[in-house]
Design a protein around this motif. Sequence first.
Motif, PDB file in Angstrom:
ATOM      1  N   GLN A 173       0.853  -1.193   0.000  1.00  5.65           N
ATOM      2  CA  GLN A 173       0.000   0.000   0.000  1.00  5.65           C
ATOM      3  C   GLN A 173       0.884   1.237   0.000  1.00  5.65           C
ATOM      4  O   GLN A 173       1.562   1.512   0.986  1.00  5.65           O
ATOM      5  CB  GLN A 173      -0.909  -0.022   1.238  1.00  5.65           C
ATOM      6  CG  GLN A 173      -1.996   1.036   1.235  1.00  5.65           C
ATOM      7  CD  GLN A 173      -3.044   0.748   2.295  1.00  5.65           C
ATOM      8  OE1 GLN A 173      -3.795  -0.232   2.217  1.00  5.65           O
ATOM      9  NE2 GLN A 173      -3.106   1.587   3.312  1.00  5.65           N
ATOM     10  N   HIS A 174       0.855   2.002  -1.095  1.00  9.18           N
ATOM     11  CA  HIS A 174       1.819   3.079  -1.300  1.00  9.18           C
ATOM     12  C   HIS A 174       1.198   4.467  -1.342  1.00  9.18           C
ATOM     13  O   HIS A 174       1.907   5.431  -1.636  1.00  9.18           O
ATOM     14  CB  HIS A 174       2.585   2.851  -2.609  1.00  9.18           C
ATOM     15  CG  HIS A 174       3.377   1.583  -2.641  1.00  9.18           C
ATOM     16  ND1 HIS A 174       4.022   1.142  -3.780  1.00  9.18           N
ATOM     17  CD2 HIS A 174       3.637   0.669  -1.684  1.00  9.18           C
ATOM     18  CE1 HIS A 174       4.641   0.010  -3.523  1.00  9.18           C
ATOM     19  NE2 HIS A 174       4.416  -0.309  -2.255  1.00  9.18           N
ATOM     20  N   HIS A 175      -0.083   4.588  -1.065  1.00 14.66           N
ATOM     21  CA  HIS A 175      -0.751   5.890  -1.183  1.00 14.66           C
ATOM     22  C   HIS A 175      -1.268   6.351   0.175  1.00 14.66           C
ATOM     23  O   HIS A 175      -1.994   5.612   0.861  1.00 14.66           O
ATOM     24  CB  HIS A 175      -1.898   5.821  -2.193  1.00 14.66           C
ATOM     25  CG  HIS A 175      -1.463   5.435  -3.571  1.00 14.66           C
ATOM     26  ND1 HIS A 175      -0.718   6.268  -4.373  1.00 14.66           N
ATOM     27  CD2 HIS A 175      -1.644   4.283  -4.277  1.00 14.66           C
ATOM     28  CE1 HIS A 175      -0.470   5.670  -5.523  1.00 14.66           C
ATOM     29  NE2 HIS A 175      -1.003   4.463  -5.488  1.00 14.66           N
ATOM     30  N   VAL A 176      -0.930   7.578   0.538  1.00 16.31           N
ATOM     31  CA  VAL A 176      -1.356   8.135   1.823  1.00 16.31           C
ATOM     32  C   VAL A 176      -2.877   8.196   1.906  1.00 16.31           C
ATOM     33  O   VAL A 176      -3.452   7.983   2.984  1.00 16.31           O
ATOM     34  CB  VAL A 176      -0.737   9.528   2.025  1.00 16.31           C
ATOM     35  CG1 VAL A 176      -1.296  10.202   3.280  1.00 16.31           C
ATOM     36  CG2 VAL A 176       0.781   9.424   2.132  1.00 16.31           C
ATOM     37  N   THR A 177      -3.530   8.448   0.785  1.00 21.48           N
ATOM     38  CA  THR A 177      -4.995   8.540   0.806  1.00 21.48           C
ATOM     39  C   THR A 177      -5.632   7.228   1.265  1.00 21.48           C
ATOM     40  O   THR A 177      -6.671   7.239   1.934  1.00 21.48           O
ATOM     41  CB  THR A 177      -5.529   8.916  -0.584  1.00 21.48           C
ATOM     42  OG1 THR A 177      -4.977   8.019  -1.562  1.00 21.48           O
ATOM     43  CG2 THR A 177      -5.163  10.350  -0.943  1.00 21.48           C
ATOM     44  N   LYS A 235       3.764  11.277   3.084  1.00 25.90           N
ATOM     45  CA  LYS A 235       4.228  10.539   1.908  1.00 25.90           C
ATOM     46  C   LYS A 235       5.725  10.262   2.006  1.00 25.90           C
ATOM     47  O   LYS A 235       6.185   9.154   1.676  1.00 25.90           O
ATOM     48  CB  LYS A 235       3.906  11.340   0.646  1.00 25.90           C
ATOM     49  CG  LYS A 235       4.425  10.721  -0.637  1.00 25.90           C
ATOM     50  CD  LYS A 235       3.866   9.327  -0.881  1.00 25.90           C
ATOM     51  CE  LYS A 235       4.275   8.823  -2.261  1.00 25.90           C
ATOM     52  NZ  LYS A 235       3.968   7.361  -2.430  1.00 25.90           N
ATOM     53  N   HIS A 236       6.494  11.240   2.438  1.00 28.73           N
ATOM     54  CA  HIS A 236       7.941  11.044   2.579  1.00 28.73           C
ATOM     55  C   HIS A 236       8.232   9.960   3.610  1.00 28.73           C
ATOM     56  O   HIS A 236       9.108   9.100   3.400  1.00 28.73           O
ATOM     57  CB  HIS A 236       8.599  12.358   2.977  1.00 28.73           C
ATOM     58  CG  HIS A 236      10.094  12.335   2.872  1.00 28.73           C
ATOM     59  ND1 HIS A 236      10.879  13.407   3.236  1.00 28.73           N
ATOM     60  CD2 HIS A 236      10.952  11.376   2.457  1.00 28.73           C
ATOM     61  CE1 HIS A 236      12.150  13.101   3.040  1.00 28.73           C
ATOM     62  NE2 HIS A 236      12.224  11.867   2.578  1.00 28.73           N
ATOM     63  N   PHE A 237       7.513   9.964   4.706  1.00 26.33           N
ATOM     64  CA  PHE A 237       7.683   8.944   5.738  1.00 26.33           C
ATOM     65  C   PHE A 237       7.423   7.555   5.157  1.00 26.33           C
ATOM     66  O   PHE A 237       8.200   6.611   5.377  1.00 26.33           O
ATOM     67  CB  PHE A 237       6.724   9.232   6.892  1.00 26.33           C
ATOM     68  CG  PHE A 237       6.816   8.263   8.041  1.00 26.33           C
ATOM     69  CD1 PHE A 237       7.709   8.475   9.080  1.00 26.33           C
ATOM     70  CD2 PHE A 237       5.994   7.144   8.085  1.00 26.33           C
ATOM     71  CE1 PHE A 237       7.793   7.581  10.145  1.00 26.33           C
ATOM     72  CE2 PHE A 237       6.077   6.245   9.142  1.00 26.33           C
ATOM     73  CZ  PHE A 237       6.974   6.471  10.172  1.00 26.33           C
ATOM     74  N   LEU A 238       6.336   7.414   4.420  1.00 26.34           N
ATOM     75  CA  LEU A 238       5.990   6.134   3.798  1.00 26.34           C
ATOM     76  C   LEU A 238       7.052   5.720   2.782  1.00 26.34           C
ATOM     77  O   LEU A 238       7.495   4.561   2.765  1.00 26.34           O
ATOM     78  CB  LEU A 238       4.618   6.255   3.125  1.00 26.34           C
ATOM     79  CG  LEU A 238       4.151   5.095   2.258  1.00 26.34           C
ATOM     80  CD1 LEU A 238       4.071   3.800   3.067  1.00 26.34           C
ATOM     81  CD2 LEU A 238       2.787   5.415   1.642  1.00 26.34           C
ATOM     82  N   ASP A 239       7.481   6.658   1.950  1.00 27.99           N
ATOM     83  CA  ASP A 239       8.492   6.340   0.935  1.00 27.99           C
ATOM     84  C   ASP A 239       9.807   5.897   1.561  1.00 27.99           C
ATOM     85  O   ASP A 239      10.484   4.996   1.047  1.00 27.99           O
ATOM     86  CB  ASP A 239       8.746   7.556   0.036  1.00 27.99           C
ATOM     87  CG  ASP A 239       7.626   7.799  -0.956  1.00 27.99           C
ATOM     88  OD1 ASP A 239       6.759   6.924  -1.096  1.00 27.99           O
ATOM     89  OD2 ASP A 239       7.620   8.879  -1.583  1.00 27.99           O
ATOM     90  N   GLN A 240      10.184   6.515   2.686  1.00 28.97           N
ATOM     91  CA  GLN A 240      11.435   6.129   3.335  1.00 28.97           C
ATOM     92  C   GLN A 240      11.360   4.706   3.885  1.00 28.97           C
ATOM     93  O   GLN A 240      12.355   3.975   3.872  1.00 28.97           O
ATOM     94  CB  GLN A 240      11.765   7.114   4.465  1.00 28.97           C
ATOM     95  CG  GLN A 240      12.198   8.484   3.977  1.00 28.97           C
ATOM     96  CD  GLN A 240      13.417   8.396   3.056  1.00 28.97           C
ATOM     97  OE1 GLN A 240      14.486   7.948   3.464  1.00 28.97           O
ATOM     98  NE2 GLN A 240      13.256   8.821   1.817  1.00 28.97           N
ATOM     99  N   ARG A 241      10.183   4.295   4.348  1.00 35.46           N
ATOM    100  CA  ARG A 241      10.041   2.920   4.832  1.00 35.46           C
ATOM    101  C   ARG A 241      10.137   1.925   3.679  1.00 35.46           C
ATOM    102  O   ARG A 241      10.780   0.866   3.803  1.00 35.46           O
ATOM    103  CB  ARG A 241       8.704   2.761   5.570  1.00 35.46           C
ATOM    104  CG  ARG A 241       8.546   1.370   6.195  1.00 35.46           C
ATOM    105  CD  ARG A 241       9.602   1.136   7.246  1.00 35.46           C
ATOM    106  NE  ARG A 241       9.578  -0.222   7.791  1.00 35.46           N
ATOM    107  CZ  ARG A 241      10.281  -1.240   7.305  1.00 35.46           C
ATOM    108  NH1 ARG A 241      11.070  -1.073   6.251  1.00 35.46           N
ATOM    109  NH2 ARG A 241      10.212  -2.430   7.871  1.00 35.46           N
TER     110      ARG A 241
END
Length: 304
Positions: A208-212, A238-244
């Motif tokens: 799951q790659h979308h903040v929405t 979004k940056h937090f998710l992308d870094q993970r």
Amino acid sequence: MILVENGQLPSVRQVRYAPASPVGRGVEVLSFEQLRTMDPARRRALPQRPDFHVLALVTSGAGRHTADFVDHPLRERTVVWIRPGVVHRWTDVEEVQGPLVLFEPGFLPVSGPAGQAAADVFAPTSRRLEDDLGWRLSVRAADHLSHEHATAVAHPELASPPVLVHLLSALVLRVRPPASAPPPAADAGNHTVFRRYRAAVEERFAHQHHVTDYARQLGYDPRTLTRAVRAATGLGAKHFLDQRILLEAKRLLAHTDLPVARVAGHLGFGDSANFTTFFQRQTALPPSRWRASGTAYDKAPAPS
């Protein structure tokens, strides 16, 4: 302690924790000396990925430790916290002394400050406690936990899991980074939103790659998530998710021989082109070049 390999990543030992004694299940206290005795082949110097926490205090000696592509010096007053999923190796701990506390995810109450510190996957793996009194109190907390655990093993009738939880919590609260301190009352709402988002990201980032999507599932407006994550970390949601996602991508590229397309699929990308675009945007290198560049975690030689 018993170290058991799961065999999930070809070049990394997947290590799960099974207590040597059923008493005090969920936490165990060892020492670097015991680690060396248990591991005469020095497999500790090879990459491994535990599914439990390892919290170590260096009381004397010097050495090195490597975690998720970063090399850390070890010296007196160093605190090392290896969280579940981190790929690490004890590069050199031949002269290091001090306690190692092993505990399972969920052993600390998730709603308390110690449990929240344990859930912070982006917290530093290694830091040095400069404050003399703070360091002495941390060592004393570790000693108290060690004695209580040893007593529980030797005298099961005296075992008290709640006491072990409280003592481990005290140790965690002594050694956690300052940023893990409880938020002011005015920020309590943001902190709750961030904790829920962080837990959801850890559970679902691979598909799951979308903040929405997270916002909808958690019942928040996307702007609420962004505001809460920025208040807690300085990063947008979004940056937090992308870094993970990026961290897991690096682990797979560095520690497996999976083709880039398989890595992309493992992380929920529809095709390798999308994954390559994502990875290059984050690192300025395509995945194949990053893997071959030597930037990746170096493979330790087999111990002699």
